[in-house]
Design a protein around this motif. Sequence first.
Motif, mmCIF file in Angstrom:
data_model
loop_
_atom_site.group_PDB
_atom_site.id
_atom_site.type_symbol
_atom_site.label_atom_id
_atom_site.label_comp_id
_atom_site.label_asym_id
_atom_site.label_seq_id
_atom_site.Cartn_x
_atom_site.Cartn_y
_atom_site.Cartn_z
ATOM 1 N N GLY A 192 12.166 57.983 41.958
ATOM 2 C CA GLY A 192 12.308 56.719 41.697
ATOM 3 C C GLY A 192 13.269 56.018 42.658
ATOM 4 N N LEU A 193 14.623 57.049 42.639
ATOM 5 C CA LEU A 193 15.802 56.337 43.439
ATOM 6 C C LEU A 193 15.323 55.952 44.793
ATOM 7 N N TYR A 194 14.498 57.147 45.573
ATOM 8 C CA TYR A 194 14.150 56.978 46.826
ATOM 9 C C TYR A 194 13.206 55.624 46.706
ATOM 10 N N ALA A 195 12.155 55.592 45.793
ATOM 11 C CA ALA A 195 11.265 54.417 45.973
ATOM 12 C C ALA A 195 11.997 53.248 45.798
ATOM 13 N N ASN A 196 12.992 53.331 44.837
ATOM 14 C CA ASN A 196 13.735 51.835 44.713
ATOM 15 C C ASN A 196 14.421 51.362 46.214
ATOM 16 N N GLN A 197 15.161 52.284 46.888
ATOM 17 C CA GLN A 197 15.611 51.990 48.175
ATOM 18 C C GLN A 197 14.729 51.813 49.279
ATOM 19 N N MET A 198 13.446 52.460 49.206
ATOM 20 C CA MET A 198 12.396 52.014 50.202
ATOM 21 C C MET A 198 11.881 50.563 49.934
ATOM 22 N N ALA A 199 11.578 50.513 48.715
ATOM 23 C CA ALA A 199 10.954 48.918 48.478
ATOM 24 C C ALA A 199 12.140 47.945 48.737
ATOM 25 N N GLU A 200 13.330 47.933 48.539
ATOM 26 C CA GLU A 200 14.267 47.194 48.943
ATOM 27 C C GLU A 200 14.307 46.858 50.443
ATOM 28 N N ARG A 201 13.837 47.934 51.047
ATOM 29 C CA ARG A 201 13.831 47.957 52.565
ATOM 30 C C ARG A 201 12.196 47.265 53.187
ATOM 31 N N GLY A 202 11.365 46.849 52.033
ATOM 32 C CA GLY A 202 10.116 46.218 52.664
ATOM 33 C C GLY A 202 8.785 46.931 52.267
ATOM 34 N N PHE A 203 8.893 48.143 51.732
ATOM 35 C CA PHE A 203 7.637 49.082 51.537
ATOM 36 C C PHE A 203 7.199 48.851 50.153
ATOM 37 N N ASN A 241 27.853 67.909 55.947
ATOM 38 C CA ASN A 241 28.804 68.169 54.701
ATOM 39 C C ASN A 241 27.915 68.268 53.391
ATOM 40 N N ALA A 242 26.815 67.841 53.484
ATOM 41 C CA ALA A 242 25.832 67.751 52.311
ATOM 42 C C ALA A 242 25.284 69.046 51.675
ATOM 43 N N VAL A 243 25.192 69.160 50.615
ATOM 44 C CA VAL A 243 24.431 70.321 49.801
ATOM 45 C C VAL A 243 23.175 69.911 49.345
ATOM 46 N N HIS A 244 22.433 70.458 48.793
ATOM 47 C CA HIS A 244 20.901 70.314 48.447
ATOM 48 C C HIS A 244 21.034 69.216 47.452
ATOM 49 N N VAL A 245 21.797 68.935 46.610
ATOM 50 C CA VAL A 245 21.479 68.107 45.606
ATOM 51 C C VAL A 245 22.146 66.625 45.893
ATOM 52 N N ASP A 246 22.859 66.688 47.059
ATOM 53 C CA ASP A 246 23.527 65.618 47.551
ATOM 54 C C ASP A 246 22.319 64.509 47.922
ATOM 55 N N LEU A 247 21.319 65.223 48.418
ATOM 56 C CA LEU A 247 20.127 64.285 48.772
ATOM 57 C C LEU A 247 19.362 64.029 47.594
ATOM 58 N N TYR A 248 19.745 64.337 46.613
ATOM 59 C CA TYR A 248 18.851 63.755 45.375
ATOM 60 C C TYR A 248 19.271 62.344 45.188
ATOM 61 N N ASP A 249 20.302 62.000 45.124
ATOM 62 C CA ASP A 249 21.040 60.814 44.712
ATOM 63 C C ASP A 249 22.138 60.079 45.219
ATOM 64 N N LYS A 250 22.890 60.593 46.023
ATOM 65 C CA LYS A 250 23.861 60.120 46.437
ATOM 66 C C LYS A 250 23.451 59.200 47.908
ATOM 67 N N ILE A 251 23.519 57.907 47.446
ATOM 68 C CA ILE A 251 22.956 56.889 48.206
ATOM 69 C C ILE A 251 23.731 56.688 49.583
ATOM 70 N N ALA A 252 24.956 56.927 49.463
ATOM 71 C CA ALA A 252 25.768 56.670 50.792
ATOM 72 C C ALA A 252 25.564 58.043 51.595
ATOM 73 N N ILE A 308 22.440 59.798 51.600
ATOM 74 C CA ILE A 308 20.827 59.998 52.183
ATOM 75 C C ILE A 308 20.494 58.919 53.169
ATOM 76 N N PRO A 309 19.997 59.252 54.237
ATOM 77 C CA PRO A 309 19.798 58.606 55.396
ATOM 78 C C PRO A 309 18.698 57.701 55.246
ATOM 79 N N PHE A 310 18.746 56.768 54.210
ATOM 80 C CA PHE A 310 17.847 55.655 54.109
ATOM 81 C C PHE A 310 17.451 55.127 55.002
ATOM 82 N N ASP A 311 18.270 54.351 56.027
ATOM 83 C CA ASP A 311 18.357 53.556 57.019
ATOM 84 C C ASP A 311 17.257 54.122 58.322
ATOM 85 N N LYS A 312 17.697 55.647 58.398
ATOM 86 C CA LYS A 312 16.974 56.575 59.300
ATOM 87 C C LYS A 312 15.694 56.420 59.071
ATOM 88 N N MET A 313 15.240 56.698 57.638
ATOM 89 C CA MET A 313 13.938 56.731 57.061
ATOM 90 C C MET A 313 13.285 55.242 57.238
#
Length: 334
Positions: A79-90, A307-318, A320-325
């Motif tokens: 849901g966090l990913y979806a929220n971020q990507m919808a904010e970007r227009g999807f 420097n990221a561990v596995h779960v950092d990419l679950y919810d750390k918005i700063a 996770i490379p959302f702009d890259k996605m």
Amino acid sequence: MTIGQSFAQNKNSKKMNTSKEHYTFQLSDKVTRQKVSFKNRYGITLLGDLYLPKDRGNEKLSALAISGPFGAVKEQSSGLYANQMAERGFAVVAFDPSYTGESGGEPRNLASPEINTEDFSAAVDFLGLQKNVDREKIGIIGICGFGGFALNATAIDKRIKAVVASTMYDMTRVMSKGYNDATILEQRTKTLEQLGEQRWKDAEAGTFSYGPEYNKAPKDDDPQYVKEYYDYYRTPRGYHERSVNSGNSWTATTPLSFMNMPILSYIQEISPRPLLIIAGEKAHSRYFSETAFQNANEPKELVIVPNAVHVDLYDKIAVIPFDKMDIFFRTSLK
């Protein structure tokens, strides 16, 4: 994702938000969210949340389907990913997989590599029927174990035009071969014998047994990744009452269907559609991403997050490379 692991007692339960309706992130003021449902090819009703940009105009949108991590629910990372990507227009649907969360299927808390792959295609069915979605511009994102399922779904479902696997696991590989492929034949044989005996017990009882509670508080000498899972799933950071990983458990025989069914055998058939794999530099799971990337054909890209561990990419918005996605899907879903 912590199959086969049993951990210690949760000390933060009094601080938890145990409301089944809570989300582990704040909805963007640029996004709307509504409950949706759709059926997969097996007739199982899947429940999801459809995220839409408020400022979307009249043009049809590119769309994404998101699920994962393995054992999580849509109110968490997907849901966090979806929220971020919808904010970007999807237009984005985050959904609970079959047998988990609010989705249907009996018994509860069961996983299947085939059915969980199918769940992605069912989400594509749903998105392609939406009047505000361009069905020729649909991609998917899989997180953790659903990264592997997303790759498998894309290989077989040619309607999917691009795929992202974030902090991925190949669940069939880890269950059949263990971490870092360390399981030997004698261990695998013993596990299969135990699972066979469990089937007799379930058949005699007329019900399904469940494994250990997931992500209890770790001991000092437990692996670091065990502590990281606990920090996400069993603290206010990421706890959700419906999540298997937040103190619930899988059916005891869940591993059976994973033991003999590798899901990435046809990863080369994702090509010529583009593939983006994202992994943490210090993630214990990084090798899954690197193997998948090596075996895939072009066009493909592997992003290692410093420097990221596995779960950092679950919810750390700063982190996770959302702009890259965003750039990846805008370029791919033309």
